[in-house]
Design an enzyme around this catalytic site. Structure first.
Site, PDB file in Angstrom:
ATOM      1  CG  PHE A 112      -1.655  -6.331  -8.817  1.00  0.00           C
ATOM      2  CD1 PHE A 112      -1.329  -6.278 -10.167  1.00  0.00           C
ATOM      3  CD2 PHE A 112      -2.449  -5.327  -8.295  1.00  0.00           C
ATOM      4  CE1 PHE A 112      -1.763  -5.232 -10.973  1.00  0.00           C
ATOM      5  CE2 PHE A 112      -2.899  -4.289  -9.087  1.00  0.00           C
ATOM      6  CZ  PHE A 112      -2.549  -4.238 -10.431  1.00  0.00           C
ATOM      7  CE  LYS A 113      -1.228  -1.760  -9.572  1.00  0.00           C
ATOM      8  NZ  LYS A 113      -1.328  -0.325  -9.368  1.00  0.00           N
ATOM      9  CG  ASP A 114       5.121  -5.878  -4.243  1.00  0.00           C
ATOM     10  OD1 ASP A 114       5.679  -4.772  -4.321  1.00  0.00           O
ATOM     11  OD2 ASP A 114       4.478  -6.243  -3.241  1.00  0.00           O
ATOM     12  CG  LEU A 117       6.352  -1.882 -10.181  1.00  0.00           C
ATOM     13  CD1 LEU A 117       5.357  -1.078  -9.371  1.00  0.00           C
ATOM     14  CD2 LEU A 117       7.223  -0.954 -11.022  1.00  0.00           C
ATOM     15  CB  THR A 147       1.588   1.957  -9.077  1.00  0.00           C
ATOM     16  OG1 THR A 147       0.687   1.067  -9.733  1.00  0.00           O
ATOM     17  CG2 THR A 147       2.784   2.174  -9.993  1.00  0.00           C
TER      18      THR A 147
END
Length: 494
Positions: A112-114, A117, A147
Site C-alpha cells: 500500500f505504500k506505493d 510513495l 516503506t
C-alpha cells in the site's frame, strides 16, 4: 493552507516547506491548521472521475500552492498503467452483502505504500523548486518492511535527492529484504539495524533532531527529509483511497449517499488509519474506525484504556509491518482530539520518551472511543483467517488477515451491521512462507522458490516484479548498531 507542528502550533510552514522538511525541527509532526470540507455534491462529482483525477482534486484542497494542472500531471505519472497493475488503482473486492476488501497493493512493490510513495518524489521535487532549496535532500527512511522498498522505487535516480533506508535485521520477510537489497539506482543505500523497527525509527528521529549532524550535512550540500509517514506528503495521498472507496460503493449502488461505512485498518505506525480519520474530519461518512493490531497490541490497549504503554514484550510476527510499539502518527491524532493543545502533546511525548507510557485526559479518551475501536489478532488467529478466506476463494497476506479477523470480532462484540471495508495492505506473495503454512503447504527452501510454489498451489498469479526477483544479486549487505546510524548517514553522503 499552512501546517503547524504538533509540539508548537506557533511554528507554521507552507505545504512545500512541510513536505521538504518531513519532520519539524522540534520533533513534532506537521499537521494542517484546519481540515477542508468535502460536501455531498463534491462526493457525487468525484464518483464520475477516475482514481487519478480524484487524487488531484482531493490533494488540491490541502496543497493550495500547487497548480491544479501540476497535480493532475503528478497523479497521471504516479497512477498510470505502467505503475499500477489494476485500472482502478485501489479496487474494492466484495466479500458479502455488507463487507468489502480494499486492495492497496497493485503498485510496483506490491504494498500500500506505493500509492503515497509514487507521488511523494514529485511533490518533494516541486517543493524544492518552490522553496528555492539548492541543497540535495537526503531522504532517511526507517522501514518495517514495505516503506523502504516503496520509497526507493519512488526516489531512485530522482534529481536532487538521495535516499537511505534502515530496516530491522531480522524483522522483515525474506521477500521484503530481497526487494530492498537488490534495489537499483545510483542514489540509494540500504542498511540493516541490529534490533527491531522501533530501534530503526528512533535512530532516524534522532538524526533529524541532531543539530551537529545537520550542520555537517549542510556543509556537504545536503539536508534531511523523510519518506516515512511522519512526512505530510505521505499521509495526504492515503486520504484519497478512503474517499475513493466510498465513491466506488456509491457507483456500485451498494450504499446511498450519506450512509456511514466502517473501515477496518491493519495498523502499526498509525499513518494508514489516521488518513481515514482525516477523511472523516473532512466530512466523509465514516462510521467506526476499527484499528486492527497483531500480538504487538499497544494500540488496542490504548484505545480501550486511554493509556499508551510501550513497556511490554516485543513480538516478531508473521505480519512484520505491524511489529511496532511506538506508533509515531498517533501524535497527530492526540493533537486533534486535544483541541490543538500542543503543550499537552509535548508533555505526553516527553513522558513516552522518559517512562515509556502516558495517559490521556478523560475528555480525550471519550473522543477517542467515540470514533475508534481497537482489537488484536494472535498468530494462530492470523493463520486461521488466511486459511478461512483461502477456502472462501480469496488469497490474502497476514496483515490483511489481521484486519479481516478483527472486523469479525468487532461485529460479534457490538452487533454493528454497518457496511464495512477492511483494508488489504500487501500482496500475499510478499509473505509466501506464512501464507503457505497457513493453507497447509510446507514452504520450499528458498523465498524465491516459494513464489512459484504458491502460484502452482493456489492458481493465483504472482505480481510480475516479485517473480522477477529470482536470480537477482544483493547490492547492499551492511549491518549497523542502533547507535551508529548517524555515522552511516555521513558515510553514505561522503
Amino acid at each position: 493552507m499552512e501546517y503547524l507542528s504538533t509540539r508548537d502550533k506557533n511554528l507554521r510552514k507552507s505545504a512545500a516547506q512541510a513536505i521538504t522538511m518531513g519532520l519539524s525541527r522540534d520533533g513534532g509532526l506537521f499537521t494542517p491548521v484546519s481540515f477542508p470540507s468535502l460536501s455531498a455534491l463534491e462526493v457525487e462529482t468525484l464518483c464520475g472521475m477516475p482514481y487519478r483525477k480524484r487524487a488531484a482534486y482531493i490533494m488540491g484542497k490541502y496543497l493550495e500552492q500547487f497548480r491544479p494542472e501540476e497535480l493532475n500531471l503528478f497523479t497521471k505519472n504516479a497512477y498510470g498503467p505502467e505503475k499500477f497493475g489494476h485500472p482502478e488503482v485501489a479496487p474494492l473486492r466484495q466479500m458479502d452483502k455488507r463487507t468489502w476488501c480494499l486492495e492497496l497493493w497493485h503498485g510496483p512493490t506490491s504494498a500500500f505504500k506505493d500509492i503515497a510513495l509514487q507521488i511523494l518524489p514529485q511533490l518533494l521535487s516541486a517543493s524544492l523548486r518552490m522553496t528555492g532549496e539548492k541543497k540535495t535532500a537526503c531522504v532517511l527512511v526507517a522501514t518495517s518492511g514495505d516503506t523502504g522498498k516503496a520509497a526507493m522505487e519512488g526516489f531512485a535516480d530522482v534529481e536532487q535527492t538521495k535516499i537511505q533506508v534502515f530496516y530491522p535485521e531480522n524483522g522483515v520477510s525474506e521477500i521484503q529484504k530481497l526487494q530492498m537489497v537488490t534495489q537499483e539506482g545510483g542514489n540509494v543505500d540500504v542498511c540493516a539495524v541490529k534490533g527491531n523497527f522501533d530501534d530503526a525509527q528512533d535512530g532516524v528521529k534522532a538524526a533529524f533532531s541532531n543539530e551537529t549532524l545537520r550542520d555537517k550535512l549542510a556543509e556537504r550540500g545536503y539536508f534531511l527529509s523523510s519518506a516515512n509517514s511522519i512526512n505530510w506528503g505521505r499521509i495526504l495521498p492515503q486520504v484519497v483511497y478512503y474517499i475513493s472507496a466510498y465513491c466506488d460503493l456509491l457507483n456500485a449502488k451498494e450504499i446511498k449517499l450519506g450512509q456511514p461505512v466502517n473501515y477496518c485498518v491493519p495498523t502499526g505506525n498509525f499513518g494508514n488509519i489516521l488518513a481515514c480519520y482525516y477523511a472523516k474530519r473532512m466530512g466523509l461518512p465514516v462510521g467506526k474506525l476499527i484499528c486492527a493490531s497483531n500480538r504487538n497490541d499497544v494500540l488496542t490497549d490504548f484505545i480501550r484504556t486511554g493509556v499508551y504503554d510501550r513497556n511490554r514484550p516485543f513480538h516478531t510476527t508473521m505480519s512484520p509491518s505491524m511489529d511496532i510499539l511506538i506508533s509515531s502518527n498517533l501524535e497527530r491524532l492526540l493533537f486533534d482530539i486535544s483541541g490543538g493543545k500542543d503543550e499537552l502533546v509535548r508533555e505526553y511525548m516527553e513522558q513516552l520518551a522518559l517512562t515509556g507510557r502516558y495517559e490521556i485526559a478523560p475528555g480525550m479518551k471519550k473522543r477517542l472511543q467515540e470514533v475508534f475501536y481497537g482489537g488484536f489478532c494472535s498468530e494462530e488467529e492470523t493463520s486461521a483467517s488466511i486459511k478461512m478466506l483461502y477456502e472462501y476463494g480469496y488469497l490474502i497476506d497476514p496483515h490483511t488477515a489481521v484486519a479481516a479477523k478483527v472486523l469479525t470480532d468487532y461485529r460479534k462484540e457490538t452487533g454493528d451491521k454497518t457496511p464495512a471495508v477492511f483494508v488489504s495492505t500487501a500482496s500475499p506473495y510478499k509473505f509466501c512462507d506464512s501464507v503457505l503454512e497457513a493453507i497447509g503447504v510446507t514452504p520450499a527452501a528458498s523465498s524465491v522458490e516459494r513464489i512459484g510454489q504458491m502460484q502452482s498451489v493456489t492458481g493465483v498469479a504472482a505480481p510480475s516484479r516479485l517473480a522477477a526477483l529470482a536470480g537477482k544479486a544483493p547490492r547492499f549487505t551492511a549491518v549497523t548498531e542502533r547507535g551508529n546510524m548517524e555515522a552511516k548517514v555521513l558515510e553514505f553522503l561522503g
